[in-house]
Motif scaffolding. Structure first.
Motif, PDB file in Angstrom:
ATOM      1  N   ASP A  13       0.840  -1.207   0.000  1.00 44.76           N
ATOM      2  CA  ASP A  13       0.000   0.000   0.000  1.00 44.76           C
ATOM      3  C   ASP A  13       0.872   1.252   0.000  1.00 44.76           C
ATOM      4  O   ASP A  13       0.580   2.227  -0.701  1.00 44.76           O
ATOM      5  CB  ASP A  13      -0.919   0.018   1.229  1.00 44.76           C
ATOM      6  N   ALA A  14       1.945   1.227   0.772  1.00 45.21           N
ATOM      7  CA  ALA A  14       2.864   2.366   0.844  1.00 45.21           C
ATOM      8  C   ALA A  14       3.526   2.613  -0.516  1.00 45.21           C
ATOM      9  O   ALA A  14       3.664   3.751  -0.951  1.00 45.21           O
ATOM     10  CB  ALA A  14       3.911   2.129   1.921  1.00 45.21           C
ATOM     11  N   LYS A  15       3.905   1.533  -1.198  1.00 46.37           N
ATOM     12  CA  LYS A  15       4.536   1.672  -2.519  1.00 46.37           C
ATOM     13  C   LYS A  15       3.558   2.226  -3.554  1.00 46.37           C
ATOM     14  O   LYS A  15       3.929   3.032  -4.404  1.00 46.37           O
ATOM     15  CB  LYS A  15       5.102   0.332  -2.980  1.00 46.37           C
ATOM     16  N   LYS A  16       2.305   1.793  -3.485  1.00 44.12           N
ATOM     17  CA  LYS A  16       1.282   2.323  -4.405  1.00 44.12           C
ATOM     18  C   LYS A  16       1.065   3.815  -4.161  1.00 44.12           C
ATOM     19  O   LYS A  16       0.940   4.597  -5.102  1.00 44.12           O
ATOM     20  CB  LYS A  16      -0.027   1.558  -4.237  1.00 44.12           C
ATOM     21  N   LEU A  17       1.028   4.189  -2.890  1.00 47.52           N
ATOM     22  CA  LEU A  17       0.848   5.600  -2.543  1.00 47.52           C
ATOM     23  C   LEU A  17       2.051   6.416  -3.006  1.00 47.52           C
ATOM     24  O   LEU A  17       1.905   7.527  -3.515  1.00 47.52           O
ATOM     25  CB  LEU A  17       0.642   5.743  -1.034  1.00 47.52           C
ATOM     26  N   LYS A  18       3.251   5.856  -2.877  1.00 42.53           N
ATOM     27  CA  LYS A  18       4.465   6.531  -3.347  1.00 42.53           C
ATOM     28  C   LYS A  18       4.375   6.785  -4.848  1.00 42.53           C
ATOM     29  O   LYS A  18       4.693   7.877  -5.316  1.00 42.53           O
ATOM     30  CB  LYS A  18       5.703   5.691  -3.040  1.00 42.53           C
TER      31      LYS A  18
END
Length: 184
Positions: A13-18
């Protein structure tokens, strides 16, 4: 440019948000799955925004908020139930999950502009002198007043002008003037 750190329990999820933030012109400094990693990343920086979930793998958002270096702001992503129940501090920015992309981008943009405005204000404020620097300046003015028959104001202006001309601060200029006048 002010950077963003993303810390969410699910690294995907963090990578998608990045990726989303990167496509919209934001500088993402790193993604983390734990608060400890986010704190370690933030320790080497002056300021920024940390986007985090309410509950992380190793701590709650509140502990992360307390352990971040000064200059960092927190944007908490939490469910409507958590936010409405008062479990998120009132003085922090938060977005209800699921959030609308334009709400996230607008909120983040507003937070970054606030940080950059404070940074500019901090830079424009003159640095305060310590006691030793004041003593040097006073001594140089007294010597100029005695040797060159200047008033206190004229001596101050002289040191100030020399300081601006040489690109040094007044204390350094006073120190150089004292060294030169003592050699004579």
């Amino acid at each position: 440019m002010t950077g963003v750190i993303i810390v969410l329990p699910k690294l995907d999820d963090a990578k998608k948000l990045k990726s989303l933030l990167g496509r919209n012109g934001f500088s993402v400094l790193g993604v983390c799955a734990t608060g400890g990693q986010a704190i370690a990343l933030a320790d080497g920086l002056n300021d920024g925004v940390v986007i985090c979930g309410y509950k992380l793998a190793d701590m709650l958002y509140l502990q992360l908020c307390e352990d971040l270096p000064p200059g960092f702001e927190l944007l908490v992503l939490a469910s409507g139930q958590v936010i409405s129940s008062g479990m998120v501090r009132n003085d922090l920015m938060c977005l209800t999950m699921p959030f609308k992309i334009h709400d996230l981008l607008g909120t983040l943009d507003m937070m970054i502009h606030g940080i950059e405005r404070r940074r500019r204000k901090q830079r424009s404020r003159p640095r305060e002198r310590n006691e030793e620097e004041d003593k040097l300046i006073k001594e140089a003015k007294e010597l100029l007043m005695a040797r060159n028959h200047m008033s206190e104001q004229e001596a101050h202006r002289y040191i100030q002008k020399c300081s601006m001309d040489s690109g040094t601060n007044m204390a350094e200029t006073a120190q150089m003037a004292l060294a030169m006048m003592r050699q004579e």
